[in-house]
Write an enzyme that holds these catalytic residues in place. Structure first.
Site, PDB file in Angstrom:
ATOM      1  CB  CYS A 221      -0.892  -0.035   1.244  1.00  0.00           C
ATOM      2  SG  CYS A 221      -2.353   1.013   1.154  1.00  0.00           S
TER       3      CYS A 221
ATOM      4  CB  CYS B 272      -4.029   1.947  -2.450  1.00  0.00           C
ATOM      5  SG  CYS B 272      -2.295   2.340  -2.249  1.00  0.00           S
TER       6      CYS B 272
ATOM      7  CB  CYS C 110       5.003  -0.316  -6.630  1.00  0.00           C
ATOM      8  SG  CYS C 110       5.980  -1.593  -5.835  1.00  0.00           S
TER       9      CYS C 110
END
Length: 141
Positions: free
Chosen positions: A8, A81, A88
């Site tokens: 997340c 999310c 990422c």
């Protein structure tokens, strides 16, 4: 050992709840669950409280940065999310199954305590159902 990463933005709320449910739904002798964020924000008190209401303590969890786990070869990487999914860094896990589901973020809800509690209940229900199906679908129980 099967390694699962739940990712997340801040590793404080949704990923922590998912981590708690995965620990409950799987065998710790076969499955190792990690949760991390692309930032670290500490454990959200609302997330800890709502999980406790369902009999799961995440009080002992820590908020970890994804870079702490570069040495782990993950079998599953689940982003919870959109922000984490889009931002990422590369996670070098050979053959990892990568999944994404953007869960409602209860930490963004303002208002009365009752309204915030309802928001955490909603998120918890979504997360619990998704990860229950995930464990069943990939036969991780």
């Amino acid at each position: 050992m099967i390694n699962i990463l739940v990712l997340c933005t801040g590793n404080s709320c949704r990923s922590q709840m998912a981590h708690g449910y995965l620990n409950q739904f799987t065998d710790p002798e076969k499955i190792r669950v990690y949760s991390a964020g692309i930032e670290t924000h500490g454990i959200n008190p609302g997330a800890a409280a709502i999980m406790k209401e369902d009999g799961i303590s995440i009080d002992h969890h820590t908020s970890n940065h994804v870079d702490e786990y570069v040495h782990v070869n993950f079998d599953y990487i689940v982003t919870v999310c959109d922000h984490a999914n889009e931002n990422c860094p590369y996670i070098p896990s050979k053959n990892a199954i990568r999944l994404h589901h953007n869960f409602f973020d209860p930490s963004k809800v303002k208002g009365t305590e009752e309204k915030r509690h309802e928001a955490f209940l909603r998120a918890r229900a979504e997360i619990k159902e998704y990860f229950k199906r995930f464990v069943e679908e990939y036969q991780l129980a």
